[in-house]
Design an enzyme around this catalytic site. Sequence first.
Site, PDB file in Angstrom:
ATOM      1  N   GLY A 161       0.151  49.369  30.184  1.00 51.05           N
ATOM      2  CA  GLY A 161      -0.217  50.083  28.628  1.00 51.05           C
ATOM      3  C   GLY A 161      -1.619  49.663  28.897  1.00 51.05           C
ATOM      4  O   GLY A 161      -2.436  49.387  29.703  1.00 51.05           O
ATOM      5  N   HIS A 186       1.719  52.366  26.217  1.00 52.03           N
ATOM      6  CA  HIS A 186       1.084  52.059  24.673  1.00 52.03           C
ATOM      7  C   HIS A 186      -0.346  52.232  25.377  1.00 52.03           C
ATOM      8  O   HIS A 186      -0.959  51.494  26.170  1.00 52.03           O
ATOM      9  CB  HIS A 186       1.872  51.292  23.940  1.00 52.03           C
ATOM     10  CG  HIS A 186       2.103  50.381  24.853  1.00 52.03           C
ATOM     11  ND1 HIS A 186       0.807  48.752  24.852  1.00 52.03           N
ATOM     12  CD2 HIS A 186       2.845  49.558  25.892  1.00 52.03           C
ATOM     13  CE1 HIS A 186       1.462  47.923  26.222  1.00 52.03           C
ATOM     14  NE2 HIS A 186       2.853  47.577  26.279  1.00 52.03           N
ATOM     15  N   ASP A 187      -1.375  52.368  23.779  1.00 54.36           N
ATOM     16  CA  ASP A 187      -2.539  52.185  24.653  1.00 54.36           C
ATOM     17  C   ASP A 187      -3.449  52.896  25.030  1.00 54.36           C
ATOM     18  O   ASP A 187      -5.317  52.053  25.820  1.00 54.36           O
ATOM     19  CB  ASP A 187      -2.492  50.397  24.119  1.00 54.36           C
ATOM     20  CG  ASP A 187      -2.163  49.989  22.579  1.00 54.36           C
ATOM     21  OD1 ASP A 187      -2.281  50.174  21.934  1.00 54.36           O
ATOM     22  OD2 ASP A 187      -0.796  48.850  22.838  1.00 54.36           O
TER      23      ASP A 187
END
Length: 282
Positions: A144, A126-127
Amino acid sequence: MPETAAVSIHPSAIVDPQAQIGPGTTIGPWCHIGPDVSIGEGVRLHANVIVDGHTRLADGVEVYPFVTIGLAPQDLKYAGEPTRCDIGARTVIRENVTIHRGTAQGHGLTKVGAHCLIMANAHVAHDCTIGDGVIIVNNVVMGGHVEIGDGARIMGAAALHQFVRIGRGALVGGVCGVESDVIPYGSVLGNRARLVGLHWIWLRRQGVDPSEIHAMRRAFRILYPRQGGGEGVLDARLTEVKRDFAEVARVQEIVAFMEAPSRRGLVRGARPSSNVLESEGA
């Protein structure tokens, strides 16, 4: 591609009627496309691909079997926010890759650039933000919020700690644990990453003028001297390089990267006894 190019959807695929499917796209058997997905022109999903969440696949993306894109992040703070995932044009994603959407606490976006190759079994968390033309080899994993610059090469089974920055054109060696930032055009190797030189082969293949490569070599030797040097004098070395190589754009790029705020600090240079500071990379 003509706007009238037909969309091909295998009868076994499940495509939500709200999903946007561009012309010329092929969706193979047993694929599953969620309602908030946007797929561009000429995309090919081979088979058993899941694309969900607020996810966009740009034109010409090719996705191989058993890939998941845009599923919820592996973050206990995630509470179902409508975060996004974006895959750039003509990127190729091989078997068993997982790419998760962003989190509200991060950028709210996981982004993969154009013309990338992500090989089998890699994980993009994520991200994460991945630039254009990046190659990520088999079994690479990342936490992340990782940032990877354009043209970087991440070799097989490397592990990137969360919030790490990988500079443009850098090389991360295979089975390498990267806990800190890698400077642009840097080459790191080892069980725990150590900077062993610049990615000379990549620079030559990019057509960088030999005089600029020579200047980069001299600047690198100042920043990372063979005889070592205490951390307390790094600022002085940065000031010297910034002054003496003011007209060399790629050297200034390295300096700016080193001076930028960092959550993880910079990867250290290899020990002087290692005799690998002039490594050519791969």
